[in-house]
Design a protein around this motif. Structure first.
Motif, PDB file in Angstrom:
ATOM      1  N   ASN A   1       0.843  -1.304  -0.047  1.00  0.00           N
ATOM      2  CA  ASN A   1      -0.027  -0.086   0.009  1.00  0.00           C
ATOM      3  C   ASN A   1       0.810   1.307  -0.043  1.00  0.00           C
ATOM      4  OD1 ASN A   1      -2.571  -1.114  -0.133  1.00  0.00           O
ATOM      5  ND2 ASN A   1      -2.818  -1.185   1.793  1.00  0.00           N
TER       6      ASN A   1
ATOM      7  N   ILE B   1       1.838   1.681  -3.497  1.00  0.00           N
ATOM      8  CA  ILE B   1       0.800   2.439  -4.154  1.00  0.00           C
ATOM      9  C   ILE B   1       0.711   4.041  -3.933  1.00  0.00           C
ATOM     10  CG2 ILE B   1      -1.726   2.450  -4.193  1.00  0.00           C
ATOM     11  CD1 ILE B   1      -1.820  -0.614  -3.777  1.00  0.00           C
TER      12      ILE B   1
ATOM     13  N   LYS C   1      -0.616   5.801  -7.737  1.00  0.00           N
ATOM     14  CA  LYS C   1      -1.712   4.754  -8.048  1.00  0.00           C
ATOM     15  C   LYS C   1      -3.037   4.902  -7.213  1.00  0.00           C
ATOM     16  CE  LYS C   1       1.151   1.655 -10.618  1.00  0.00           C
ATOM     17  NZ  LYS C   1       1.851   0.335 -10.495  1.00  0.00           N
ATOM     18  N   ALA C   2      -2.621   5.481  -5.882  1.00  0.00           N
ATOM     19  CA  ALA C   2      -4.103   5.544  -4.918  1.00  0.00           C
ATOM     20  C   ALA C   2      -5.057   6.180  -5.672  1.00  0.00           C
ATOM     21  CB  ALA C   2      -3.353   5.910  -3.720  1.00  0.00           C
ATOM     22  N   ARG C   3      -6.329   5.949  -5.241  1.00  0.00           N
ATOM     23  CA  ARG C   3      -7.453   6.768  -5.758  1.00  0.00           C
ATOM     24  C   ARG C   3      -7.713   7.803  -4.428  1.00  0.00           C
ATOM     25  NH1 ARG C   3     -10.059   4.849 -10.397  1.00  0.00           N
ATOM     26  NH2 ARG C   3     -11.058   6.563 -10.155  1.00  0.00           N
ATOM     27  N   ALA C   4      -7.428   7.133  -3.280  1.00  0.00           N
ATOM     28  CA  ALA C   4      -8.039   8.157  -2.075  1.00  0.00           C
ATOM     29  C   ALA C   4      -7.195   7.636  -1.102  1.00  0.00           C
ATOM     30  CB  ALA C   4      -9.363   7.931  -1.704  1.00  0.00           C
ATOM     31  N   ILE C   5      -7.153   8.519  -0.043  1.00  0.00           N
ATOM     32  CA  ILE C   5      -6.279   8.338   1.119  1.00  0.00           C
ATOM     33  C   ILE C   5      -7.068   8.678   2.558  1.00  0.00           C
ATOM     34  CG2 ILE C   5      -4.930  10.722   1.098  1.00  0.00           C
ATOM     35  CD1 ILE C   5      -2.624   9.497   2.504  1.00  0.00           C
TER      36      ILE C   5
END
Lengths: 173, 57
Positions: free
Chosen positions: B16, B19, B24-28
Motif C-alpha cells: 500500500n 501504491i 496509483k492510490a485513488r484516495a487516502i
C-alpha cells in the motif's frame, strides 16, 4: 475467505443443470436426426405407422436445440459467477460482463423463439396445414422473459458499479 | 527511515505504501494521512500537491 453455503449449493445445482442441458441438447440433436429419417423414409415402430409432421417437428427441434444450447451457455456463465461468489467477492468486472452476456443470450433465445414461430407459420403457409388440424401460432411477447432480460441488464450495471467501487476501495490507503 | 520502517510505523502494508508512493492510490484515509504527518513530522500540504489535469486519474 468465508464460504457461503447457499452459493455453494447453487453452484452444485447449476453444475447439475449444465450437465442435464448438455444431455438434452445431445438428445434433441439425435431426435432431430431420427425425425428427419422418419419424415423422409417413413417409419413403423411396433406395428404402428409413424407419421412425422416435419412442418412442425423441424422448427420445434430447431427451437429446442437453441434453447438447450442457450441453457448450456447460461449455466457456464452462472458457474463462473457463483465460483467468485464462493470465494467471497462477486464484485469483479468479469461478473458484470457475464451477467450482461446472460441477458443477451436470454434476449437472443426469446428472439429466436419468434423466428422459429415465424418459420413454422411460413412453412405451413407454403406447404399447407397439417392433415390432423390447424395450428395457431401466437407471437405474443413473453413478459416474464423480457422482464428477466431487463433485470439482468440492471444487475450487470449494479455489478459493474460494485466492481468499480471495490477497486476504488482497494486503492484507498 | 526505510520504506519498510515507514510502512510499519504508519500501520499500512509495504504494498500500500508503494501504491501511495507511485501515485496509483485513488484516495487516502484521514487516519493514514494523520499517521504519515505524525511520523514524518510534517503538514499534509508538505506531502500533497494539487496538479491540474484529469480528475479521474
Amino acid at each position: 475467505m468465508q464460504q457461503i453455503p447457499l452459493s455453494n449449493w447453487s453452484l452444485k445445482f447449476v453444475n447439475a443443470l449444465n450437465f442435464i442441458a448438455k444431455i438434452l441438447f445431445a438428445a434433441t440433436l439425435f431426435a432431430s436426426l431420427v425425425a428427419a429419417v422418419f419424415s423422409i423414409f417413413g417409419g413403423r415402430i411396433g406395428g404402428i405407422e409413424l407419421q412425422v409432421e416435419w412442418r412442425l417437428v423441424a422448427p420445434a427441434v430447431l427451437s429446442l436445440s437453441a434453447h438447450f444450447f442457450g441453457l448450456i451457455l447460461i449455466c457456464s456463465r452462472l458457474v463462473s459467477i457463483l465460483t467468485y461468489l464462493n470465494k467471497g467477492d462477486p464484485f469483479i468486472p468479469d461478473n458484470a460482463n457475464k451477467l450482461r452476456e446472460i441477458a443477451i443470450i436470454l434476449a437472443l433465445l426469446e428472439g429466436f423463439r419468434y423466428i422459429t414461430k415465424g418459420i413454422t407459420a411460413l412453412i405451413l403457409n407454403i406447404f399447407g396445414q397439417i392433415e390432423t388440424g390447424t395450428v395457431n401460432i401466437s407471437l405474443a411477447p413473453n413478459l416474464v422473459a423480457w422482464g428477466a432480460v431487463i433485470i439482468l441488464f440492471l444487475l450487470s450495471q449494479a455489478f459493474k458499479e460494485g466492481a468499480r467501487l471495490r477497486q476504488f476501495e482497494q486503492l484507498t490507503i | 527511515m526505510s520504506l519498510t520502517e515507514l510502512a510499519q510505523s504508519i500501520d499500512i502494508t509495504l504494498a500500500n505504501l508503494s501504491i501511495l508512493k507511485t501515485g496509483k492510490a485513488r484516495a487516502i484515509r484521514f487516519s493514514t494521512l494523520s499517521n504519515l504527518c505524525k511520523v514524518l513530522k510534517c503538514q499534509p500540504a508538505d506531502i500533497l500537491e494539487w496538479v491540474d489535469g484529469d480528475d479521474e486519474t
